[in-house]
Scaffold this motif. Structure first.
Motif, mmCIF file in Angstrom:
data_model
loop_
_atom_site.group_PDB
_atom_site.id
_atom_site.type_symbol
_atom_site.label_atom_id
_atom_site.label_comp_id
_atom_site.label_asym_id
_atom_site.label_seq_id
_atom_site.Cartn_x
_atom_site.Cartn_y
_atom_site.Cartn_z
ATOM 1 N N LEU A 23 25.015 -13.683 114.726
ATOM 2 C CA LEU A 23 25.307 -15.194 115.025
ATOM 3 C C LEU A 23 25.395 -15.442 116.667
ATOM 4 C CD1 LEU A 23 26.194 -17.710 113.411
ATOM 5 C CD2 LEU A 23 28.763 -17.130 113.937
ATOM 6 N N VAL A 24 25.866 -14.286 117.329
ATOM 7 C CA VAL A 24 25.903 -14.593 118.988
ATOM 8 C C VAL A 24 24.525 -14.776 119.177
ATOM 9 C CG1 VAL A 24 26.224 -13.467 120.935
ATOM 10 C CG2 VAL A 24 27.865 -13.582 119.422
ATOM 11 N N ALA A 25 23.287 -13.833 118.722
ATOM 12 C CA ALA A 25 22.194 -13.965 119.225
ATOM 13 C C ALA A 25 21.522 -15.144 118.881
ATOM 14 C CB ALA A 25 21.418 -12.632 118.458
ATOM 15 N N LEU A 26 21.800 -15.690 117.582
ATOM 16 C CA LEU A 26 20.988 -17.092 117.258
ATOM 17 C C LEU A 26 21.761 -18.134 118.087
ATOM 18 C CD1 LEU A 26 21.321 -16.780 113.326
ATOM 19 C CD2 LEU A 26 19.357 -16.993 114.878
ATOM 20 N N ALA A 27 23.067 -18.148 118.347
ATOM 21 C CA ALA A 27 23.720 -19.266 119.293
ATOM 22 C C ALA A 27 22.915 -19.198 120.711
ATOM 23 C CB ALA A 27 25.329 -18.882 119.513
ATOM 24 N N ALA A 28 22.707 -17.877 121.282
ATOM 25 C CA ALA A 28 22.179 -17.815 122.465
ATOM 26 C C ALA A 28 20.586 -18.489 122.320
ATOM 27 C CB ALA A 28 22.079 -16.429 122.937
ATOM 28 N N TYR A 29 19.960 -17.876 121.296
ATOM 29 C CA TYR A 29 18.569 -18.484 121.176
ATOM 30 C C TYR A 29 18.492 -20.026 121.047
ATOM 31 C CZ TYR A 29 14.173 -19.168 118.911
ATOM 32 O OH TYR A 29 12.885 -20.093 118.687
ATOM 33 N N ALA A 154 16.086 -28.102 115.484
ATOM 34 C CA ALA A 154 16.576 -26.796 115.761
ATOM 35 C C ALA A 154 18.039 -26.487 115.132
ATOM 36 C CB ALA A 154 17.235 -26.745 117.597
ATOM 37 N N GLY A 155 18.922 -27.580 114.942
ATOM 38 C CA GLY A 155 20.281 -27.110 113.921
ATOM 39 C C GLY A 155 19.791 -26.650 112.649
ATOM 40 N N LEU A 156 18.845 -27.385 112.145
ATOM 41 C CA LEU A 156 18.610 -26.898 110.564
ATOM 42 C C LEU A 156 17.822 -25.636 110.571
ATOM 43 C CD1 LEU A 156 18.036 -27.523 107.679
ATOM 44 C CD2 LEU A 156 16.160 -28.522 108.317
ATOM 45 N N ALA A 157 17.104 -25.294 111.575
ATOM 46 C CA ALA A 157 16.522 -23.894 111.785
ATOM 47 C C ALA A 157 17.884 -23.073 111.933
ATOM 48 C CB ALA A 157 15.446 -23.916 112.969
ATOM 49 N N ALA A 158 18.612 -23.064 112.693
ATOM 50 C CA ALA A 158 19.833 -22.322 113.057
ATOM 51 C C ALA A 158 20.456 -22.056 111.801
ATOM 52 C CB ALA A 158 20.799 -22.952 114.161
ATOM 53 N N LEU A 159 20.954 -23.240 111.054
ATOM 54 C CA LEU A 159 21.856 -23.098 109.814
ATOM 55 C C LEU A 159 21.084 -22.160 108.808
ATOM 56 C CD1 LEU A 159 23.991 -23.916 107.857
ATOM 57 C CD2 LEU A 159 22.723 -25.923 107.298
#
Length: 386
Positions: A23-29, A154-159
């Motif tokens: 999750l941290v990695a995804l948030a940073a990305y 980007a939000g959809l991809a992150a989800l």
């Protein structure tokens, strides 16, 4: 060994840890991607704004030059370019007379709008001023919509990535926790006395497989140690049985009056008690973790004399069983530990005396053979199959 696999506390902790890291990695990305997108869109908007500004200024200069002045000049190209760029335009003469205002005067008064004022020159002469105002942030409507769509994507991809990471973390947590669960179940089984439990090969990846192999090796070592302990207990019982039986037979003979109380009888009892104490010391040495084996005190002893003393110590026992103990003992010097040899001969004679019937016999022969000493014990028992 049946093991019910479920995501226990360790598996849950591992899954949470993996998920948190992911999750941290995804948030940073996602943050980096949004910053890059914002920068790219802003750079694109700046380039388009500069191009639109240049085109509008060129259109104004062309209109003035084609007409020889502002009176009757065609300003429609300026209006069209202003509309395409979503800007507001105000064209005025050098003395401030407004010739054209298009795109909405409100935008020109908006504090957040990107505004610029450029001179309009023809042949090096200032013929007017062009004031331009672009929407807040410098982004046109299409550019704003592009940024919104990119942010939504980007939000959809992150989800989706978060959901995939959650599923992967749960699976990975179970994969890593499963070998540890098997180890825990096996350890509990060993604690309850089951020495047959094994983890088996391919318990897990990397160090987990090594841990499983080490665990199985430990169980094998424990099982070997347990077997050795049981063998030691049996050996203790066997080693102590003969001297105790001799002492019992001799004392019973003295108590019943079968054998008179003489110094020789008491000395024989004392020797057996001493040998019993020595065997107990030997067993203590064997049980010690520092023991590497029994120590031998080799000296030149007469094997025939040692066998004679062993036969004397068992005389009462053979007499009670009505078994004759015959001796053929020649002087036979050998290098040996007198105490150990006496123990061996006593065990041989005691075992042989158990099997002959009443009236039978046991014979012990000692004589030198080719520079060595040979001891032979023969009895009238049923024998042992080849």
């Amino acid at each position: 060994m049946a093991v019910t696999m479920r995501l226990g506390p360790l598996g849950r902790r591992l899954a949470v840890a993996f998920f948190a890291v992911t999750l941290v990695a995804l948030a940073a990305y996602a943050a980096l991607m949004l910053l890059a997108e914002r920068h790219d869109v802003s750079s694109l908007a700046t380039t388009q704004r500069n191009e639109a500004t240049g085109a509008i200024v060129s259109a104004a200069e062309s209109a003035y030059q084609a007409n020889g002045g502002w009176s009757g000049a065609d300003l429609q190209p300026i209006v069209a370019l202003t509309s395409l760029s979503s800007a507001a335009t105000e064209l005025s003469t050098p003395d401030g007379t407004v010739l054209l205002r298009t795109g909405g005067a409100a935008l020109l008064r908006t504090g957040g709008a990107v505004q610029t004022t450029l001179p309009v020159t023809v042949s090096g002469e200032l013929v007017g001023r062009l004031r331009l105002a672009f929407p807040p942030g410098g982004l046109t409507g299409p550019e704003q919509r592009l940024r919104t769509h990119l942010a939504q994507a980007a939000g959809l991809a992150a989800l989706v990535a978060v959901l995939v990471a959650l599923a992967a973390s749960l699976g990975l947590g179970q994969v890593l926790a499963r070998p540890l669960q098997r180890l825990a179940v096996a350890a509990r089984a060993i604690g309850s006395g089951d020495r047959k439990v094994r983890i088996g090969p391919r318990v897990g990846p990397g160090e987990l497989a090594e841990l499983g192999e080490a665990f199985d090796a430990m169980v094998v070592a424990l099982d070997r140690a347990e077997r050795a302990r049981q063998a030691l207990v049996a050996e203790v019982a066997h080693e102590l049985r003969t001297p105790v039986a001799v002492l019992q037979a001799e004392t019973e003979a003295l108590v019943d009056g079968v054998r008179p109380v003489t110094p020789d009888a008491l000395e024989s009892l004392h020797e057996e008690a001493v040998r019993l104490g020595q065997r107990i010391e030997d067993l203590q040495t064997l049980a010690s973790t520092d023991a590497t084996g029994l120590s031998l005190d080799r000296t030149l002893v007469d094997l025939g004399e040692v066998a004679g003393r062993a036969a004397d110590s068992l005389g009462t026992r053979f007499g009670a069983a009505e078994v004759r103990l015959e001796r053929r003992l020649a002087p036979t010097p050998v290098w040996a530990d007198a105490r150990r040899i006496h123990q061996v001969v006593t065990n041989l004679l005691a075992n042989s005396g158990k099997f002959p019937p009443a009236g039978g016999s046991v014979r012990v022969d000692v004589h030198p053979v080719d520079g060595h000493g040979q001891l032979v014990v023969v009895d009238d028992g049923p024998g042992i199959s080849p």
